[in-house]
Design a protein around this motif. Structure first.
Motif, PDB file in Angstrom:
ATOM      1  N   ILE A 312      32.485   5.637   3.453  1.00 23.46           N
ATOM      2  CA  ILE A 312      32.303   7.047   3.807  1.00 23.46           C
ATOM      3  C   ILE A 312      31.256   7.221   4.911  1.00 23.46           C
ATOM      4  CG2 ILE A 312      31.410   9.268   2.957  1.00 23.46           C
ATOM      5  CD1 ILE A 312      34.313   8.823   2.384  1.00 23.46           C
ATOM      6  N   GLN A 316      31.994   9.175   8.369  1.00 20.90           N
ATOM      7  CA  GLN A 316      31.146  10.266   8.852  1.00 20.90           C
ATOM      8  C   GLN A 316      30.684   9.988  10.287  1.00 20.90           C
ATOM      9  OE1 GLN A 316      28.193  10.075   5.777  1.00 20.90           O
ATOM     10  NE2 GLN A 316      29.112  11.713   4.573  1.00 20.90           N
ATOM     11  N   ASN A 335      39.878   9.186   2.998  1.00 19.42           N
ATOM     12  CA  ASN A 335      39.686   7.824   2.502  1.00 19.42           C
ATOM     13  C   ASN A 335      40.372   7.718   1.148  1.00 19.42           C
ATOM     14  OD1 ASN A 335      38.598   5.163   2.314  1.00 19.42           O
ATOM     15  ND2 ASN A 335      37.018   5.948   0.942  1.00 19.42           N
ATOM     16  N   LYS A 340      40.890   7.830  -6.454  1.00 23.05           N
ATOM     17  CA  LYS A 340      40.263   9.022  -5.902  1.00 23.05           C
ATOM     18  C   LYS A 340      40.546   9.157  -4.405  1.00 23.05           C
ATOM     19  CE  LYS A 340      35.721   6.874  -5.186  1.00 23.05           C
ATOM     20  NZ  LYS A 340      34.264   6.963  -5.527  1.00 23.05           N
ATOM     21  N   GLN A 342      38.780  10.910  -0.841  1.00 29.39           N
ATOM     22  CA  GLN A 342      37.592  11.490  -0.204  1.00 29.39           C
ATOM     23  C   GLN A 342      37.999  11.954   1.187  1.00 29.39           C
ATOM     24  OE1 GLN A 342      35.625   7.659  -0.714  1.00 29.39           O
ATOM     25  NE2 GLN A 342      33.967   8.648  -1.842  1.00 29.39           N
ATOM     26  N   GLY A 368      37.662  18.293  -7.480  1.00 22.55           N
ATOM     27  CA  GLY A 368      36.450  17.603  -7.049  1.00 22.55           C
ATOM     28  C   GLY A 368      35.316  18.497  -6.630  1.00 22.55           C
ATOM     29  N   GLY A 370      32.505  19.306  -3.127  1.00 22.13           N
ATOM     30  CA  GLY A 370      32.299  19.137  -1.704  1.00 22.13           C
ATOM     31  C   GLY A 370      31.162  19.992  -1.208  1.00 22.13           C
ATOM     32  N   GLN A 378      32.297  17.569   3.794  1.00 18.72           N
ATOM     33  CA  GLN A 378      33.056  16.499   3.147  1.00 18.72           C
ATOM     34  C   GLN A 378      33.260  16.838   1.681  1.00 18.72           C
ATOM     35  OE1 GLN A 378      30.205  13.328   3.880  1.00 18.72           O
ATOM     36  NE2 GLN A 378      29.697  13.271   1.693  1.00 18.72           N
ATOM     37  N   GLY A 379      34.243  16.174   1.076  1.00 17.07           N
ATOM     38  CA  GLY A 379      34.526  16.392  -0.331  1.00 17.07           C
ATOM     39  C   GLY A 379      35.268  15.210  -0.914  1.00 17.07           C
ATOM     40  N   GLY A 380      35.516  15.261  -2.205  1.00 15.65           N
ATOM     41  CA  GLY A 380      36.234  14.185  -2.863  1.00 15.65           C
ATOM     42  C   GLY A 380      36.559  14.545  -4.288  1.00 15.65           C
ATOM     43  N   LYS A 383      42.694  11.566  -7.632  1.00 18.15           N
ATOM     44  CA  LYS A 383      43.904  11.313  -6.853  1.00 18.15           C
ATOM     45  C   LYS A 383      45.110  11.908  -7.584  1.00 18.15           C
ATOM     46  CE  LYS A 383      46.137   7.463  -4.447  1.00 18.15           C
ATOM     47  NZ  LYS A 383      46.144   5.989  -4.257  1.00 18.15           N
TER      48      LYS A 383
END
Length: 407
Positions: A312, A316, A335, A340, A342, A368, A370, A378-380, A383
């Motif tokens: 990550i 970034q 990603n 999961k 991201q 999730g 963020g 960004q967040g995550g 899945k």
């Protein structure tokens, strides 16, 4: 019922017989027995309890409750009058060495520099004392260790004596007593006079040796780690194995190890610096490549890509590199990992979109979290949809916002 304490009559008792007075369970359901007399030392005064066996059953804990010494055992014993008891002598003698060594070390600190000991811990491998000082120098530690070992080598007697309050005026105590009756002093003549209920060898020579290992600041105090007796040999053996191993790894003899290690560390830092430079060049090249592959969505330039098991921080950095090269592009990176997803969202300075708003719109899709600001977010999360589906949703957010507030 008060138990007769054989360990105060003779601390060298290893086996004995005693009458069983009681077998019961404590509030936690642990089985214990009370004997008429015992050589098992209960936890107290900084010294851990003894272990051993009673009628072949392991003793796992020993505590004193109102004069009653409870021996906690693994299973009940047959109700019989006489019990055969065996002390784990290696453990007991180790505790005697460490405890006596602590008396010597604390007295040496006070004798040499006036530094008082405020606490003591006898651990399984390492012992510690806390000194009432903020800092300790190498020279001070070396001087105190030298004095402590001098006292040990002199093989001075270690005496235990029961005294009354009125008799205390005849002794120069190292610290104030916490009791006013059943006072037991442990004395190293002309060196240390200290109230203590623990077990000690009969002479300082049985402590064998003392080694200060290291020290560290603990708020306003200094915690000193040390070992005595057989633990010194154990520490020496462990460290010798490490040194032997490092001799081969560093390809250097013991007296050259520090120099060799510093040389390798310097080389490692240079390698890391070169690696970072190469990594930055690679990111710069990849950024330029992705800019050339940008797509148009409602007249908005978008750079998007799905990565697999990527770092990550690298994503970034790549996103920031792209928006640093061109100020009229949106960047969406995802990603994908095993369980999961991201994602990173960034924008150029000329675009009015709010990246944090786009992240917040899509975070519920992956259950999730963020965060970010208008230019970078960004967040995550889980899945629960494919990476391609999430990318479609991110791009769809651009269309929605562009046809709405940004039209």
């Amino acid at each position: 019922m008060t138990t007769e304490k054989l360990y105060y009559e003779n601390q060298y008792i290893r086996s004995f017989t005693s009458n069983l007075l009681k077998q019961d369970k404590d509030e936690n359901g642990r089985i214990y027995i009370v004997l008429e007399k015992t050589a098992f030392y209960p936890t107290g005064g900084g010294q851990p309890h003894d272990t051993g066996t009673i009628n072949g059953i392991n003793v796992v804990d020993v505590v004193e409750v109102d004069g009653e010494i409870r021996h906690f055992i693994e299973k009940p014993i047959d109700e019989q009058n006489e019990c055969n008891c065996e002390i784990n002598w290696d453990r007991r003698f180790d505790h005697m060495q460490q405890h006596a060594g602590q008396h010597i070390l604390s007295a040496a600190f006070e004798e040499t520099y006036g530094y008082k000991t405020i606490s003591f811990h006898l651990g399984k491998e390492i012992c510690t004392i806390d000194l009432d000082i903020a800092n300790l120098t190498e020279e001070e530690a070396a001087a105190v260790e030298k004095l402590a070992n001098h006292i040990i080598i002199e093989n001075r007697p270690i005496e235990a004596k029961w005294v009354t309050v009125s008799e205390l005026e005849h002794y120069s105590l190292r610290k104030e007593l916490s009791v006013s009756e059943n006072i037991r002093l442990v004395i190293i003549p002309n060196f240390d006079y200290n109230g203590c209920g623990g077990t000690h060898p009969s002479s300082t020579g049985e402590v064998q040796s003392l080694k200060i290992l290291q020290w560290e600041k603990q708020k306003k105090h200094t915690r000193v780690q040390f070992v005595c007796g057989n633990r010194v040999i154990t520490q020496l053996s462990q460290k010798q194995k490490v040194i032997q191993s490092l001799t081969g790894i560093l390809n250097a003899p013991q007296d050259k190890m520090e120099e060799a290690a510093n040389r390798i560390l310097k080389q490692s830092k240079e390698f890391e610096k070169n690696l970072d430079e190469l990594k930055n060049k690679l990111l710069d090249y990849e950024a330029s490549t992705l800019i050339n592959e940008q797509q148009m969505v409602d007249n908005i330039k978008i750079v998007k890509k799905i990565f697999y098991y990527y770092s990550i921080p690298d994503l970034q950095k790549l996103a920031r590199t792209i928006v640093g090269k061109t100020n009229d592009v949106l960047v969406f990176f995802i990603n994908e990992q095993e369980d999961k997803l991201q994602f990173v969202c960034a924008k150029g300075t000329e675009l009015p979109f709010n990246m944090n708003e786009i992240v917040k719109r899509n975070i519920p899709l992956v259950n999730g979290k963020g965060a970010g600001n208008d230019s970078f977010a960004q967040g995550g999360g889980e899945k629960v949809l494919s990476a391609n589906q999430l990318m479609d949703e991110l791009v769809s957010s651009v269309r929605t916002l562009n046809n709405g507030k940004y039209s």
